[in-house]
Scaffold this motif. Structure first.
Motif, PDB file in Angstrom:
ATOM      1  N   VAL A   1      61.657   7.354  -8.278  1.00  0.00           N
ATOM      2  CA  VAL A   1      62.580   6.247  -8.038  1.00  0.00           C
ATOM      3  C   VAL A   1      61.843   4.921  -8.243  1.00  0.00           C
ATOM      4  CG1 VAL A   1      63.857   5.036  -6.204  1.00  0.00           C
ATOM      5  CG2 VAL A   1      64.170   7.511  -6.548  1.00  0.00           C
ATOM      6  N   GLU A   2      60.638   4.826  -7.728  1.00  0.00           N
ATOM      7  CA  GLU A   2      59.858   3.602  -7.902  1.00  0.00           C
ATOM      8  C   GLU A   2      59.516   3.372  -9.372  1.00  0.00           C
ATOM      9  OE1 GLU A   2      59.055   1.102  -6.119  1.00  0.00           O
ATOM     10  OE2 GLU A   2      57.580   0.160  -7.446  1.00  0.00           O
TER      11      GLU A   2
ATOM     12  N   LEU B   1      75.439  10.794  -8.635  1.00  0.00           N
ATOM     13  CA  LEU B   1      74.862  11.642  -7.601  1.00  0.00           C
ATOM     14  C   LEU B   1      75.455  13.040  -7.547  1.00  0.00           C
ATOM     15  CD1 LEU B   1      73.047  12.004  -5.125  1.00  0.00           C
ATOM     16  CD2 LEU B   1      74.827  10.925  -3.750  1.00  0.00           C
TER      17      LEU B   1
ATOM     18  N   GLU C   1      68.084   5.054  -8.742  1.00  0.00           N
ATOM     19  CA  GLU C   1      68.202   5.370  -7.317  1.00  0.00           C
ATOM     20  C   GLU C   1      67.965   6.826  -6.980  1.00  0.00           C
ATOM     21  OE1 GLU C   1      70.588   3.878  -9.088  1.00  0.00           O
ATOM     22  OE2 GLU C   1      70.727   1.831  -8.302  1.00  0.00           O
TER      23      GLU C   1
ATOM     24  N   SER D   1      60.692  10.069  -4.532  1.00  0.00           N
ATOM     25  CA  SER D   1      60.554   8.638  -4.255  1.00  0.00           C
ATOM     26  C   SER D   1      59.653   7.961  -5.287  1.00  0.00           C
ATOM     27  CB  SER D   1      59.963   8.427  -2.860  1.00  0.00           C
ATOM     28  OG  SER D   1      60.767   9.042  -1.880  1.00  0.00           O
TER      29      SER D   1
END
Lengths: 449, 458, 458, 449
Positions: D128-129, D295, D134, D125
């Motif tokens: 991702v930030e 993905l 994504e 995460s």
């Protein structure tokens, strides 16, 4: 905001997690404008000044302390006389540093502190096995304070009128000083009995013990590293006079030496930090074990087994009515914070060694000292061991040259030994410094002649 | 599921070898004999059955359970810190320099003139301090027999005074929870060796009359002793030395965040005013032109530790103080006091006395404080100190310290209220969600089993 | 109770300062913003929700989950170990000496002539080894296109061959679970670059025909590659080099007990015979008269790591080998094999193939191996690897390693049997006594939520 | 018995807990006389010899390794070029060393490994930030292998016919070498585009990119420490040609630099070990983030959120059908063991800094480099920075004297810097060595003239 990141100095406590917004909300809830309004301190005694202590970032702190401690000379120590180093396995560090142990408080809520309680119960049990006595507490500060507490225990449990606490004349000065301090308030007197060749002069003890004798203390090994051969006799003399017989030793020595119970010891004290603690500038772990009859007079904390509501075995601090937080001035001691975490480490160290490892280690303490003494004795100008006794870890060395000069020269060569007389050195060897024994001998050869 | 004892897992009986003659050795030794993986699993499992400051709030009043920064552990683990106490002063200038630095910082923080680092715990600090008072009076040919102690004081104060050979004169509290000046004046006499006081006191109240208290004691020739247990309330706001205290101890495992280790080791340095400095135990560290030296005083009291105290703890304390500095120390107190006041505001329990600082004594009212505490365990927090001090009925002495966030305090308040809101039966049967359920204390004390050997006898 | 995400506890949006012009900087950054006590509690809580080797048996087949001695951590934490990879060789003789020592030990243990420590994991070691084979063939003007791999091999073997650009030729197993010699002979050709083999194989069987296998491959001009995942079965009993292998990798996080860290880092050093040494990646460490030097080969393959691999892991591996020595290494294998055989003897499950060494593939029979595994969690142990290798139906590939005691194996066997003896429904609903109950894998894969940002979208 | 106590050398493995009696009982249960009988090894390939590796006790081991590593010169490093040190707070060590993390395996049984899974989920995460993309996986080995994997991802997801992987001509040699290795099997070619003043020559990229271009790679900061000012343009060129645009950076730099998503990055790789790892001789942590559309082609492990049977949020490894243990030769990568524990440490380090601490640290990387360059530029015989760009952590220094001689002299003074040309040095400064900046400047003054 006061949020000080670890890489910065920070403007407030780096460990207070309040954001400005949270602080404001909390102040609002309390109904004041700022934290200062919460302090109810009369103006004349308020302190507005500063301590002039600069905050350091973590990095600065580590660098500063590392640089400062690097000022210590890197000497290989052959030092003992009450503070001993045995190699502490890495696993002891990694387990004892677990925060669940390290940052835990005393176990006043046993339902959520079973882990530490069990570890202390196992520590107590180990001391029971080593001493043969029925009770061991879960720590005193160190060997010296444990001895002081033992003398006061004698005052509480002995019906004799005596006020004399008898100790060997070679008792280490710091230990005797602590003892003097402890017994002062009870109006007891500390007196010495003579020693000969590093151990007790039993005949002299026999002469010295009388109706004013409250407490007889002997050590094995003694501060000169000698294994006391006459413990049972000393115990017998004390017993006959009604005095309490207290033996000083340590858990490594007791792994092979005579079981204290078998020589009549009423109390065993000593330095249990020989397990679990590296050289720590004298920091210790006071061992305290005694006979069951003294149970209600024992100083310090005791962990006992019980059951929980499900009937499962569980542990708890027990017999707390002996302690200061309940009995106040009638408590068996003023001790509160003890050395619990060091006791945990001692138990871990013992477990890591195991029964056979402990016995091996203790045997090494005898043979290493014997071999080193023999090597030193071969050097012209040295006699070792001075005392005609079996030794444990350490022994006295006689020198032709002034001992202080030899020690200074050895320090130049990178070794530290004790100077205990004009022509007396003392040398201590364990598994922690045995690798350097040959180098020490070589250095002695250089400087002793 | 509980963890077997090590001895129940693997134990061996071993005989000594032939290093010594038989008459000097024991017959055999029976102890656990596990291998390292077994040791690791045993103690890891035990650790998992133990609450710590990393588990959540630990708001034990008078205990100051703060977060213990790992950086202080790293600093203390320096191999150069591992020296023997009999090393020559010349060869351990680093160690002595560190001790000198800590002596200095503590003196500044307490407003004291000289500090001894030897006492290995708070109670040992008290003993040192009272022994210093005793030595001072004796040096003056003054044979005093009494120590005055407020009834709300820590148990160690009473026990320490007794250990030092003094009679304890207990002072009742005034209605406002502070020292009763009239009672004090009535109790003080030429027999008064010292008054032992903590400030703020054990319900968090600052002794507003401290100057008058000091005058009364000093006028009678007594000394004023400061119990440092509550110093976290005052950092940078007031100093015992400025209040007229002559002697104080510091609880570094409280105020200066050294880990409490499940009961110790701590350290209880003692600070005194100039006049009493010669009586501090030998040796102390002094900086001279040629470096740091260990100096001795002829008037020093006897020692309180076999060597120089709990060295590793002292290193951590010094590191903590150095990490925070002026602003950090002052902020720590500010937030500790804010947290206590905020938490008290959030809970349903009454707090009889105030204004309090870093801790408060709430009352459980009709409920049994001990049962409320046990019930709190079921809500995942550590409860406060219960049933003490006695001036508050069913007391729950609560000290959240500065390290709890607003959210954490809100959660803690919810646990207080939920425990108080539980039925009496629920409370009495609590805890039920913990590793061990409610433990039978009575049997433990009536039939003490204090070793695995005593279990074998079952 | 589960632990909130850090971002759910305390998160802030922060803007860059003015160190750079706006066109080079982002608008803002939103990340967790806890203070240290909160960080400590968060990760302490997470750790308490995680199984490790200190929790109990971890008998994952092909994973060799041994006890990781803390002494190796202490050794690796030496501040002198923390150097930059671009330091001059002269200034890091300690680091290079350590690497040279490990190269030497690994060569002796594997019976290899030269070792590269660069590969950062087992799969990277495979890639290095196959790239060495590729370079060797190319240097011989030999354009080979195929790598032969037994169907029972680790998945990495297949993926590695493909990564290196080879076509994979899968070899079926013979009825006895070993290499099918006829199938091998049929598959081998002048297109064969290498045969990748582990020995003992993935059901623990030693490839008795290994000499014949080597001859077949070598006769066709191919090379024999040894997958070191199962080396713990052979320490001091047999060496890949003696069996005819030309290239091998070592899984130091298996055989040499470096901690697996929840998935890595590991290290996968590669050993080769003399002829292939020039193709190992640059640089390697050599001892010369003037000290340790980094030497380069013109024929070396390209690198497999940006610098020189997972240094901290290599230190620990070297320390482990040095701690055990000849006798310890040999005993480790002996006890690993004994433990596997003893455990297999104690459980109710059938083990179709044998004699096996350090691991065995039991079959759950009519039960679903995955469900039996989940049910084992309820009995407080970690289950074995399930449903692999495919040659055993409902396989439970079990490798207890040498660190389990007889008692521990008995407990583990009881968990096997209890799980198998549970009802199908119990197994299917298991686990129920764990931090999390059975986790829905299907939804996780069908609707992947791979960040806290994706949770916000819920 | 084979019980080897930690203070002894031991006759067997000190970590195999078998007593002789237990071994005998187990052999009996298995039905053999000794362990040798369990080894099914044909005689010709059996190894009866010895490795001639002496066992060491723990103590010996620690002393030997400590002595060996002490052979490293104690230099203050101003080194970067792909391996950077930032001060790692103590709490990261104490938490990451917890055995539950350190000695845990890959999370194939998520029900009892929620802790590590959640930590990896938080790590993903964070990336991702930082990237604005994504998807992030939970680690590759290092920046170089992550770059190699990114090029192979391009080959799988891009429909263009191209086989050219375009990288800057100043790409660090080791990184390029790894890339060459990774793309060899896929028959791709690595080609360089020119740089100017330490960053990309955008016009040259525009010329170079064509229909044979599969993959365009740019870095910020570049290996010369320059912040790339034209990322959006490079991204646009790649996008237009259908090539995949891959950006190389690191989590500290991305804390203040342009968000990769905003400049059109399809994939972000780089060295995430700038958080959590001290100087570790090049050991790293490969960052890998990409757009959601890739993905099912992502290499490496992914942790996803799900629910358990009670409906509680839970985490699990997911999309494992991409991986080698299921898809074998059709897997998205051969990676199995990755750098999970280093990723954990990176997440812990980031959490310890917090959002504001990360931004502050990144700002410091700019200002420290700027200030040091300015100080060096003031010295006669030096020019810094050589490149007219904004710098991050490091910069190139032009020297009048031969650079190698200056570096040698600096080493004598206790400092390490990079020599990157006959008259070019490179110097890197972070919070980890900033305390020595003044000393470095003084040393440069001594040796540069």
């Amino acid at each position: 905001m006061s949020h000080g990141s670890p890489h910065q100095g920070g403007n407030g406590s780096p460990y207070a997690p309040h954001t400005d917004a949270e602080t404001a909300a909390m102040l609002d809830a309390v109904g004041v404008d700022d934290e200062a309004a919460l302090f109810d301190i009369p103006e004349p005694v308020a302190f507005d000044g500063e301590f002039s202590i600069e905050p350091r970032s973590e990095q600065e702190l580590r660098r500063e302390f590392s640089n400062l401690l690097a000022e210590n000379d890197d000497l290989t120590e052959f030092l003992g006389r009450g503070h001993y180093e045995h190699y502490v396995p890495s696993v002891v560090d990694s387990l004892s540093q677990r925060s669940e142990f390290l940052t835990s408080y005393t176990q006043y809520q046993p339902e959520i502190t079973q882990g530490f309680l069990q570890a202390l119960f196992e520590y107590q049990s180990m001391l029971v096995e080593l001493t043969g006595l029925e009770i061991a507490n879960c720590s005193m500060y160190d060997a010296a304070t444990a001895l002081g507490e033992a003398a006061l225990l004698a005052e509480r449990v002995r019906s004799v009128d005596g006020d004399v606490v008898l100790v060997p004349d070679i008792l280490r000065e710091g230990k005797r000083s602590v003892l003097e301090n402890y017994v002062d308030g009870a109006d007891l007197r500390v007196e010495s009995y003579p020693t000969e060749g590093g151990t007790a002069d039993v005949d002299a003890i026999d002469d010295a013990v009388g109706e004013d004798t409250l407490f007889v203390y002997a050590e094995t090994p003694t501060v000169r590293g000698c294994i006391e051969p006459n413990l049972a006799e000393i115990g017998g003399i004390a017993d006959e006079s009604g005095a309490l017989f207290c033996l000083g030793s340590d858990p490594v020595a007791l792994s092979i030496l005579e079981e204290p119970a078998s020589v009549g010891a009423d109390v065993v004290v000593g330095e249990a930090g020989v397990l679990g603690l590296p050289a720590a500038y004298g920091m210790g772990l006071g061992m305290f074990a005694c006979k069951e009859e003294f149970l209600r007079q024992v100083p310090g904390r005791l962990v006992g087994a019980s059951e929980d509501a499900d009937g499962t075995r569980a542990y708890t601090l027990t017999l707390q009515t002996r302690e200061q937080h309940i009995r106040k001035q009638r408590a068996t001691s003023n001790i509160c914070t003890n050395q619990a975490w060091v006791a945990l480490r001692a138990a871990m160290h013992a477990a890591s060694l195991g029964a056979d490892g402990l016995v091996d280690l203790a045997e090494d303490c005898v043979t290493l000292a014997r071999d080193l003494a023999s090597d030193l004795d071969d050097i012209t100008g040295l006699r070792a061991p001075v005392d005609d006794r079996h030794h444990f870890r350490e022994f006295v060395v006689g020198t032709d040259q002034p001992a202080a000069a030899i020690a200074d020269d050895l320090e130049e060569e990178g070794f530290a030994v004790h100077v205990i007389g004009d022509h007396r050195l003392q040398v201590c060897i364990t598994d922690a410094n045995a690798h350097a024994a040959d180098d020490l001998v070589a250095a002695f050869e250089e400087v002793a002649a | 599921e509980n963890e077997p004892l090590l001895t129940e897992k693997r134990s061996d009986t071993v005989e000594p070898g032939d290093a010594l003659p038989d008459d000097l050795t024991r017959d055999d030794l029976t102890l656990p004999n596990p291998e390292e993986p077994e040791v690791a699993r045993h103690y890891t499992r035990l650790s998992q059955m133990n609450w710590s400051i990393e588990s959540g709030p630990y708001p034990l009043g008078s205990c100051t359970m703060k977060y213990n920064p790992p950086v202080t552990e790293d600093v203390a683990a320096d191999p150069n810190a591992a020296v023997h106490p009999d090393r020559s002063a010349d060869s351990i200038q680093g160690t002595l320099g560190l001790l000198a630095g800590l002596q200095d910082y503590l003196a500044r923080i307490g407003g004291m003139d000289a500090v001894s680092l030897q006492p290995p715990a708070g109670a040992a600090g008290e003993f040192t301090g009272i022994a210093v008072a005793r030595a001072y009076h004796r040096a003056n040919g003054d044979d005093r027999s009494e120590v005055l102690i407020p009834s709300s004081a820590h148990g160690t104060n009473f026990a320490t005074a007794a250990l030092a050979g003094y009679d304890v004169v207990e002072l009742p509290s005034a209605e406002d929870g502070r020292v009763d000046m009239e009672a004090l004046e009535a109790a003080v006499s030429e027999d008064t060796a010292a008054l032992m006081l903590t400030n703020p006191n054990t319900v968090g109240l600052f002794e507003r009359d401290i100057e008058a208290v000091a005058d009364v004691v000093h006028d009678a020739g007594g000394l004023l002793y400061y119990d440092g247990a509550n110093l976290n309330a005052l950092l940078g706001r007031a100093r015992p030395g400025d209040m007229g205290f002559d002697i104080m101890h510091y609880n570094v495992h409280k105020t200066f965040a050294t880990p409490h280790g499940g009961g110790g080791p701590g350290a209880g340095p003692v600070g005194v005013v100039d006049e009493l400095a010669p009586y501090l135990p030998n040796p102390r560290v002094e900086e001279t032109d040629s470096g740091y030296e260990l100096v001795e005083s002829d008037e020093a009291i006897e020692n309180v530790h076999g060597f120089q105290g709990n060295w590793l703890v002292l290193v951590k304390a010094y590191a903590y103080i150095a990490r925070l500095g002026d602003a950090g120390l002052r902020d720590a107190s500010a937030k500790a006091v804010l947290n206590a006041n905020y938490l008290a505001e959030q809970i349903d329990l009454d707090v009889p006395y105030g204004p309090f600082h870093h801790e408060f004594a709430a009352t459980a009212g009709d409920a049994a404080a001990a049962d409320v505490a046990k019930r709190m365990l079921d809500f995942g927090v550590h409860p406060p100190t219960t049933n003490w001090p006695e001036m508050v009925p069913e007391a729950m002495l609560t000290e959240p310290t500065e390290i709890e966030s607003k959210q954490s305090l809100d959660d803690l308040a919810a646990a207080f209220d939920a425990a108080l809101g539980s039925s009496e039966e629920e409370r009495h049967e609590a805890p039920s969600r913990t590793t061990a359920k409610r433990i039978d204390q009575t049997t433990a004390a009536r039939d003490p089993r204090l070793s695995w050997q005593s279990l074998d006898e079952e």
